[in-house]
Design a protein around this motif. Structure first.
Motif, PDB file in Angstrom:
ATOM      1  N   ILE A  32      24.384  86.787  12.582  1.00  0.00           N
ATOM      2  CA  ILE A  32      23.921  88.139  12.869  1.00  0.00           C
ATOM      3  C   ILE A  32      22.938  88.473  11.753  1.00  0.00           C
ATOM      4  N   PHE A 151      27.170  90.148  19.697  1.00  0.00           N
ATOM      5  CA  PHE A 151      25.890  90.590  19.137  1.00  0.00           C
ATOM      6  C   PHE A 151      25.403  91.908  19.741  1.00  0.00           C
ATOM      7  N   ASP A 155      22.943  94.855  18.217  1.00  0.00           N
ATOM      8  CA  ASP A 155      21.589  94.880  18.780  1.00  0.00           C
ATOM      9  C   ASP A 155      21.232  96.264  19.310  1.00  0.00           C
TER      10      ASP A 155
END
Length: 180
Positions: A32, A151, A155
C-alpha cells in the motif's frame, strides 16, 4: 511544449516522492503506497495525455533501475512480479482519470476530479492489478480480487484527497487550466 515537458517531469518526480512514504505490504506481496495518489493527481491536473506520459516517464526510470517504487524497489525485476498489473494500470489509470475529468463542463471541480480519480485511479488500476496478480501469481481472478479488496478503502481516501487538492489547485491557478 517545454512547459508540458516540465510538468510531465515534475509529476513523474511527485509520483517518485510519494513512494518515499513508508509502505505497508500485505500478504499478497502488494504494498500500500501513496504513489497511486500521484497517478490520480497526474490525470486530474495534467490531463489524460500528459498525465499518462508522466507515469510512463516514471515507469521508464523504474525500469532503468532507479529505486523509485515504494520500499526502494526498481529495475526490470519489478515488472515480473505480482505488481505488474498495477504498474501497467498506473499509466492507463492516469489517462482514464484525465479523460473522465476532462469530460465535465467544469473539469476543475471537486466532482470532476473525484469522478476521474475513482474511475481511472481506482477502477482501472484495480482491474489491471487483479489481472496482473492472477497471471503473475498463478491464482484465479476470484483469489486475486480478494487480494485487491483491502486496497479499496485507502484508495477512496486518496481519491478524495486528490479531488480536494485538484479543486484547490485549479482555484489558485485558473490560468493553468487552458495550458493542461
Amino acid at each position: 511544449m517545454e512547459k508540458h515537458l516540465t510538468r510531465i517531469a515534475l509529476f513523474a518526480a511527485l509520483i517518485a516522492a510519494l513512494g518515499l512514504l513508508p509502505k505497508l505490504t500485505l500478504t499478497s506481496g502488494i504494498p500500500i503506497t501513496a504513489q497511486s495518489m500521484g497517478i490520480m493527481l497526474a490525470g486530474t491536473i495534467l490531463g489524460a495525455r500528459n498525465g499518462a506520459l508522466s507515469v510512463l516517464l516514471f515507469l521508464f526510470l523504474v525500469a532503468l533501475g532507479l529505486p523509485l517504487l515504494a520500499g526502494g524497489r526498481g529495475g526490470l525485476g519489478v515488472f515480473f512480479g505480482p505488481t505488474l498489473g498495477y504498474l501497467i494500470g498506473f499509466a492507463i489509470g492516469a489517462y482514464v482519470t484525465g479523460l473522465v475529468a476532462e469530460r465535465f463542463t467544469n473539469r476543475m471541480s471537486f466532482v470532476a476530479a473525484l469522478s476521474g480519480a475513482v474511475v481511472g485511479g481506482i477502477v482501472v488500476v484495480t482491474i489491471c492489478g487483479i489481472i496482473g496478480m492472477a497471471v503473475m501469481m498463478d491464482v484465479s481472478l476470484v483469489t486475486a480480487t480478494g487480494f485487491a479488496l483491502p486496497f479499496i478503502p485507502g484508495d477512496l481516501i486518496k481519491a478524495g484527497i486528490t479531488a480536494a487538492i485538484t479543486a484547490a489547485f485549479w482555484k489558485a491557478r485558473p490560468s493553468l487550466a487552458n495550458a493542461a
